[in-house]
Design a protein around this motif. Sequence first.
Motif, PDB file in Angstrom:
ATOM      1  N   HIS A  68     -17.330  35.364  21.875  1.00 47.28           N
ATOM      2  CA  HIS A  68     -16.039  34.397  22.117  1.00 47.28           C
ATOM      3  C   HIS A  68     -15.230  34.340  21.064  1.00 47.28           C
ATOM      4  CE1 HIS A  68     -18.039  31.106  24.779  1.00 47.28           C
ATOM      5  NE2 HIS A  68     -18.322  32.247  25.206  1.00 47.28           N
ATOM      6  N   HIS A  69     -15.520  34.858  19.828  1.00 47.38           N
ATOM      7  CA  HIS A  69     -14.357  34.973  18.716  1.00 47.38           C
ATOM      8  C   HIS A  69     -13.564  35.914  19.135  1.00 47.38           C
ATOM      9  CE1 HIS A  69     -17.433  37.856  17.807  1.00 47.38           C
ATOM     10  NE2 HIS A  69     -16.692  38.395  16.993  1.00 47.38           N
ATOM     11  N   TYR A  70     -13.892  37.205  19.695  1.00 46.05           N
ATOM     12  CA  TYR A  70     -13.138  38.090  20.138  1.00 46.05           C
ATOM     13  C   TYR A  70     -12.233  38.075  21.494  1.00 46.05           C
ATOM     14  CZ  TYR A  70     -12.492  43.165  21.470  1.00 46.05           C
ATOM     15  OH  TYR A  70     -11.836  44.298  21.967  1.00 46.05           O
ATOM     16  N   HIS A  71     -13.101  37.601  22.365  1.00 47.13           N
ATOM     17  CA  HIS A  71     -12.335  37.422  23.617  1.00 47.13           C
ATOM     18  C   HIS A  71     -11.579  36.326  23.692  1.00 47.13           C
ATOM     19  CE1 HIS A  71     -15.979  39.212  25.335  1.00 47.13           C
ATOM     20  NE2 HIS A  71     -15.229  40.248  25.202  1.00 47.13           N
ATOM     21  N   PHE A  72     -11.483  35.072  22.978  1.00 44.70           N
ATOM     22  CA  PHE A  72     -10.826  34.057  23.023  1.00 44.70           C
ATOM     23  C   PHE A  72      -9.458  34.257  22.141  1.00 44.70           C
ATOM     24  CE2 PHE A  72     -14.119  30.716  24.169  1.00 44.70           C
ATOM     25  CZ  PHE A  72     -14.148  31.070  25.478  1.00 44.70           C
ATOM     26  N   SER A  73      -9.803  35.293  21.276  1.00 39.80           N
ATOM     27  CA  SER A  73      -8.642  35.418  20.303  1.00 39.80           C
ATOM     28  C   SER A  73      -7.441  35.918  20.996  1.00 39.80           C
ATOM     29  CB  SER A  73      -9.044  36.490  19.147  1.00 39.80           C
ATOM     30  OG  SER A  73      -9.356  37.802  19.764  1.00 39.80           O
ATOM     31  N   TYR A  74      -7.804  36.786  22.163  1.00 40.76           N
ATOM     32  CA  TYR A  74      -6.592  37.156  22.832  1.00 40.76           C
ATOM     33  C   TYR A  74      -5.619  36.116  23.468  1.00 40.76           C
ATOM     34  CZ  TYR A  74      -8.585  41.768  22.947  1.00 40.76           C
ATOM     35  OH  TYR A  74      -8.984  43.178  22.676  1.00 40.76           O
ATOM     36  N   PHE A  75      -6.191  35.023  23.827  1.00 40.93           N
ATOM     37  CA  PHE A  75      -5.876  33.696  24.139  1.00 40.93           C
ATOM     38  C   PHE A  75      -4.692  33.071  23.364  1.00 40.93           C
ATOM     39  CE2 PHE A  75      -9.107  34.239  27.442  1.00 40.93           C
ATOM     40  CZ  PHE A  75      -8.481  34.560  28.644  1.00 40.93           C
ATOM     41  N   VAL A  76      -5.500  32.848  22.296  1.00 42.19           N
ATOM     42  CA  VAL A  76      -4.750  32.307  21.224  1.00 42.19           C
ATOM     43  C   VAL A  76      -3.587  32.970  20.698  1.00 42.19           C
ATOM     44  CG1 VAL A  76      -5.314  31.605  18.673  1.00 42.19           C
ATOM     45  CG2 VAL A  76      -7.133  31.347  20.557  1.00 42.19           C
ATOM     46  N   PHE A  95      -1.611  22.444  27.529  1.00 41.42           N
ATOM     47  CA  PHE A  95      -1.550  23.607  27.019  1.00 41.42           C
ATOM     48  C   PHE A  95      -2.419  23.575  25.862  1.00 41.42           C
ATOM     49  CE2 PHE A  95       0.786  26.557  24.366  1.00 41.42           C
ATOM     50  CZ  PHE A  95       0.311  27.833  24.708  1.00 41.42           C
ATOM     51  N   VAL A  96      -1.796  22.642  24.553  1.00 37.79           N
ATOM     52  CA  VAL A  96      -2.255  22.491  23.374  1.00 37.79           C
ATOM     53  C   VAL A  96      -3.602  22.572  23.267  1.00 37.79           C
ATOM     54  CG1 VAL A  96      -2.117  21.450  21.237  1.00 37.79           C
ATOM     55  CG2 VAL A  96       0.057  22.293  22.489  1.00 37.79           C
ATOM     56  N   SER A  97      -4.171  21.547  24.071  1.00 36.70           N
ATOM     57  CA  SER A  97      -5.482  21.095  24.240  1.00 36.70           C
ATOM     58  C   SER A  97      -6.370  22.246  24.512  1.00 36.70           C
ATOM     59  CB  SER A  97      -5.685  20.021  25.135  1.00 36.70           C
ATOM     60  OG  SER A  97      -6.903  19.646  25.549  1.00 36.70           O
ATOM     61  N   PHE A  98      -6.061  23.002  25.633  1.00 37.46           N
ATOM     62  CA  PHE A  98      -6.902  24.294  26.045  1.00 37.46           C
ATOM     63  C   PHE A  98      -6.722  25.340  24.722  1.00 37.46           C
ATOM     64  CE2 PHE A  98      -6.697  28.759  27.745  1.00 37.46           C
ATOM     65  CZ  PHE A  98      -8.065  28.625  28.691  1.00 37.46           C
ATOM     66  N   VAL A  99      -5.960  25.400  24.290  1.00 36.84           N
ATOM     67  CA  VAL A  99      -5.932  26.762  23.281  1.00 36.84           C
ATOM     68  C   VAL A  99      -6.804  25.866  21.914  1.00 36.84           C
ATOM     69  CG1 VAL A  99      -4.516  27.875  21.310  1.00 36.84           C
ATOM     70  CG2 VAL A  99      -3.805  27.445  23.749  1.00 36.84           C
ATOM     71  N   ASP A 100      -6.542  24.701  21.385  1.00 37.28           N
ATOM     72  CA  ASP A 100      -7.463  24.110  20.464  1.00 37.28           C
ATOM     73  C   ASP A 100      -8.872  24.241  20.688  1.00 37.28           C
ATOM     74  OD1 ASP A 100      -5.072  23.452  19.055  1.00 37.28           O
ATOM     75  OD2 ASP A 100      -5.054  21.310  19.360  1.00 37.28           O
ATOM     76  N   THR A 101      -9.150  23.758  22.182  1.00 31.28           N
ATOM     77  CA  THR A 101     -10.692  23.959  22.683  1.00 31.28           C
ATOM     78  C   THR A 101     -11.216  25.368  22.366  1.00 31.28           C
ATOM     79  OG1 THR A 101     -10.223  22.297  24.131  1.00 31.28           O
ATOM     80  CG2 THR A 101     -12.191  23.872  24.594  1.00 31.28           C
ATOM     81  N   LEU A 102     -10.292  26.269  22.625  1.00 30.49           N
ATOM     82  CA  LEU A 102     -10.796  27.760  22.381  1.00 30.49           C
ATOM     83  C   LEU A 102     -11.039  28.051  20.767  1.00 30.49           C
ATOM     84  CD1 LEU A 102      -8.414  29.705  24.702  1.00 30.49           C
ATOM     85  CD2 LEU A 102     -10.764  29.142  25.146  1.00 30.49           C
ATOM     86  N   ILE A 103     -10.053  27.517  19.950  1.00 31.85           N
ATOM     87  CA  ILE A 103     -10.213  27.617  18.544  1.00 31.85           C
ATOM     88  C   ILE A 103     -11.498  26.914  17.999  1.00 31.85           C
ATOM     89  CG2 ILE A 103      -9.415  27.181  16.219  1.00 31.85           C
ATOM     90  CD1 ILE A 103      -6.491  27.753  17.609  1.00 31.85           C
ATOM     91  N   ARG A 104     -11.834  25.424  18.409  1.00 30.11           N
ATOM     92  CA  ARG A 104     -12.857  24.997  18.164  1.00 30.11           C
ATOM     93  C   ARG A 104     -14.224  25.611  18.521  1.00 30.11           C
ATOM     94  NH1 ARG A 104     -11.749  19.525  20.767  1.00 30.11           N
ATOM     95  NH2 ARG A 104     -13.950  18.856  19.868  1.00 30.11           N
ATOM     96  N   ASP A 105     -14.229  26.238  19.682  1.00 30.25           N
ATOM     97  CA  ASP A 105     -15.297  26.958  20.183  1.00 30.25           C
ATOM     98  C   ASP A 105     -15.939  27.968  19.199  1.00 30.25           C
ATOM     99  OD1 ASP A 105     -17.433  27.188  22.535  1.00 30.25           O
ATOM    100  OD2 ASP A 105     -16.543  29.519  22.102  1.00 30.25           O
ATOM    101  N   THR A 106     -14.924  28.625  18.377  1.00 34.01           N
ATOM    102  CA  THR A 106     -15.206  29.766  17.890  1.00 34.01           C
ATOM    103  C   THR A 106     -15.271  29.774  16.248  1.00 34.01           C
ATOM    104  OG1 THR A 106     -12.699  30.907  17.882  1.00 34.01           O
ATOM    105  CG2 THR A 106     -14.372  31.306  19.644  1.00 34.01           C
ATOM    106  N   ALA A 107     -14.174  28.627  15.750  1.00 35.93           N
ATOM    107  CA  ALA A 107     -13.963  28.469  14.416  1.00 35.93           C
ATOM    108  C   ALA A 107     -13.910  27.170  13.891  1.00 35.93           C
ATOM    109  CB  ALA A 107     -13.067  29.668  13.793  1.00 35.93           C
ATOM    110  N   ASN A 108     -14.741  26.482  14.616  1.00 34.40           N
ATOM    111  CA  ASN A 108     -14.611  24.870  14.182  1.00 34.40           C
ATOM    112  C   ASN A 108     -15.004  24.524  12.691  1.00 34.40           C
ATOM    113  OD1 ASN A 108     -14.337  22.250  14.359  1.00 34.40           O
ATOM    114  ND2 ASN A 108     -16.379  21.908  15.432  1.00 34.40           N
ATOM    115  N   PRO A 109     -13.934  24.100  11.879  1.00 34.71           N
ATOM    116  CA  PRO A 109     -14.328  23.905  10.571  1.00 34.71           C
ATOM    117  C   PRO A 109     -14.876  22.602  10.395  1.00 34.71           C
ATOM    118  CG  PRO A 109     -11.968  23.531  10.731  1.00 34.71           C
ATOM    119  CD  PRO A 109     -12.485  24.119  12.214  1.00 34.71           C
ATOM    120  N   SER A 110     -14.855  21.611  11.253  1.00 31.69           N
ATOM    121  CA  SER A 110     -15.301  20.148  11.152  1.00 31.69           C
ATOM    122  C   SER A 110     -16.728  20.186  11.531  1.00 31.69           C
ATOM    123  CB  SER A 110     -14.570  19.429  11.927  1.00 31.69           C
ATOM    124  OG  SER A 110     -14.977  17.937  11.711  1.00 31.69           O
ATOM    125  N   VAL A 111     -17.379  19.607  10.331  1.00 33.59           N
ATOM    126  CA  VAL A 111     -18.933  19.160  10.500  1.00 33.59           C
ATOM    127  C   VAL A 111     -19.040  18.074  11.334  1.00 33.59           C
ATOM    128  CG1 VAL A 111     -18.951  17.990   8.449  1.00 33.59           C
ATOM    129  CG2 VAL A 111     -21.047  19.241   9.228  1.00 33.59           C
TER     130      VAL A 111
END
Length: 124
Positions: A68-76, A95-111
């Motif tokens: 996911h980190h690889y594939h979703f990075s193209y979209f980000v 649009f922003v929500s969709f992109v944020d979701t991709l980022i949260r899926d792969t590199a979510n910093p929040s515990v």
Amino acid sequence: EHSHTQSCANLLLRGFQCLYAPGPAPECNGAPMGLYYDSAWHGVASREGFTDTGCRTADFGNACYNDHHYHFSYFVVSAAVLVKLKPEFALNTPFVSFVDTLIRDTANPSVQDSHFPQFRSFDW
């Protein structure tokens, strides 16, 4: 030159809209089936291959959380280009929500995020 960059931006926009708000528009024919939220693994995965047999082969194993980190990075990165060319999309909530979701899926910093694990793609 400006018309070429705006043509590119419009193409990106249509592509994103087919992903986060697909409709009956002809330009979405043949577009990926989109993503779904997987409550068991707390992430987003491709609807393509969402079966026991198709998980490993369809959409490069996305439904199995492969790369996911690889594939979703193209979209980000494409989203960043779109916002550079059409800054008003920085304020487009779907649009922003969709992109944020991709980022949260792969590199979510929040515990504290109950929808996605912290740093899914990192092997500390």
